[in-house]
Write a protein that holds these residues in place. Sequence first.
Motif, PDB file in Angstrom:
ATOM      1  N   PHE A  29       0.784  -1.051  -0.016  1.00 36.60           N
ATOM      2  CA  PHE A  29       0.195  -0.030   0.032  1.00 36.60           C
ATOM      3  C   PHE A  29       0.893   1.425   0.010  1.00 36.60           C
ATOM      4  N   ASN A  30       2.010   1.201   0.630  1.00 34.00           N
ATOM      5  CA  ASN A  30       2.842   2.293   0.942  1.00 34.00           C
ATOM      6  C   ASN A  30       3.577   2.704  -0.322  1.00 34.00           C
ATOM      7  N   GLN A  31       3.891   1.688  -0.951  1.00 35.72           N
ATOM      8  CA  GLN A  31       4.583   1.806  -2.361  1.00 35.72           C
ATOM      9  C   GLN A  31       3.525   2.314  -3.371  1.00 35.72           C
ATOM     10  N   ALA A  32       2.266   1.706  -3.352  1.00 37.95           N
ATOM     11  CA  ALA A  32       1.334   2.237  -4.449  1.00 37.95           C
ATOM     12  C   ALA A  32       1.187   3.789  -4.176  1.00 37.95           C
ATOM     13  N   VAL A  33       0.917   4.322  -2.871  1.00 33.87           N
ATOM     14  CA  VAL A  33       0.941   5.682  -2.689  1.00 33.87           C
ATOM     15  C   VAL A  33       2.154   6.375  -3.082  1.00 33.87           C
ATOM     16  N   ILE A  34       3.435   5.771  -2.683  1.00 31.55           N
ATOM     17  CA  ILE A  34       4.546   6.699  -3.415  1.00 31.55           C
ATOM     18  C   ILE A  34       4.744   6.829  -4.771  1.00 31.55           C
ATOM     19  N   ASN A  35       4.219   5.434  -5.474  1.00 28.59           N
ATOM     20  CA  ASN A  35       4.330   5.653  -6.961  1.00 28.59           C
ATOM     21  C   ASN A  35       3.022   6.501  -7.518  1.00 28.59           C
ATOM     22  N   TYR A  36       1.976   6.674  -6.798  1.00 24.41           N
ATOM     23  CA  TYR A  36       1.111   7.633  -7.181  1.00 24.41           C
ATOM     24  C   TYR A  36       1.504   9.238  -6.857  1.00 24.41           C
ATOM     25  N   ASN A  37       2.028   9.452  -5.880  1.00 17.09           N
ATOM     26  CA  ASN A  37       2.522  10.588  -5.495  1.00 17.09           C
ATOM     27  C   ASN A  37       3.646  11.215  -6.438  1.00 17.09           C
ATOM     28  N   GLU A  38       4.677  10.070  -6.795  1.00 11.09           N
ATOM     29  CA  GLU A  38       5.580  10.676  -7.673  1.00 11.09           C
ATOM     30  C   GLU A  38       5.129  11.054  -9.112  1.00 11.09           C
ATOM     31  N   ALA A  39       3.904  10.127  -9.383  1.00 16.60           N
ATOM     32  CA  ALA A  39       3.354  10.435 -10.742  1.00 16.60           C
ATOM     33  C   ALA A  39       2.600  11.823 -10.758  1.00 16.60           C
ATOM     34  N   ILE A  40       2.086  12.257  -9.753  1.00 13.35           N
ATOM     35  CA  ILE A  40       1.370  13.513  -9.729  1.00 13.35           C
ATOM     36  C   ILE A  40       2.546  14.682  -9.685  1.00 13.35           C
ATOM     37  N   ASP A  41       3.735  14.583  -9.421  1.00 10.64           N
ATOM     38  CA  ASP A  41       4.758  15.626  -9.157  1.00 10.64           C
ATOM     39  C   ASP A  41       5.481  15.509 -10.356  1.00 10.64           C
ATOM     40  N   MET A  42       5.445  14.617 -11.256  1.00  7.78           N
ATOM     41  CA  MET A  42       6.167  14.492 -12.440  1.00  7.78           C
ATOM     42  C   MET A  42       5.868  15.740 -13.480  1.00  7.78           C
TER      43      MET A  42
END
Length: 185
Positions: free
Chosen positions: A153-166
């Motif tokens: 779950f934490n990794q999925a949140v990190i991936n999501y956060n990185e994607a919206i910051d790109m």
Amino acid sequence: MLNAWWFWLFIAVMVFWSVGAYRRLVGLRTAVNKQFAVLEELMLRYQALVQEATTAAVTSPSGWQTAVSPELGASHWTRLQVAANLSAMALARMQEHPLEPSSAIALVATSRDLQDAWEALTHPDVYYVSVPAELTQRWAELGISIQPDLQRFNQAVINYNEAIDMFPAIWMAHLFKFKPGRILG
């Protein structure tokens, strides 16, 4: 004629890129929701264990109270039930908004309170309260088995956060109000 052709090509590329970026952000948000559903199922098992422990305490020959210290035993059980109820409410709120930072903060805090209440109840110094060894073992096993799903779950949140910051997807994130999430940790 050439200028119009390049202009329409540019527009077409931007539209396809926008649709692709949006679909990626939605897919990542969906991945977070799916991972939370798995995590939620495991976290609900804590509620079941609290219920089983409470039932075992009430149906024991001495009930909630003990001959040694009736008020202390009841206070430990009450603390556990209150922590379990607060944790269940935070879990329900998190289910509605898995990427809401305040929901994640509340869930982490109430889960920690639930863990502390259980540890206080099963602490060796609390000899006047008895929790079946089977339930204590299942609580420990659940704590271990939940870790991989918590990490996913934490990794999925990190991936999501990185994607919206790109860059340039950050424009799509702002346009469609994709907000960053918070990990549970």
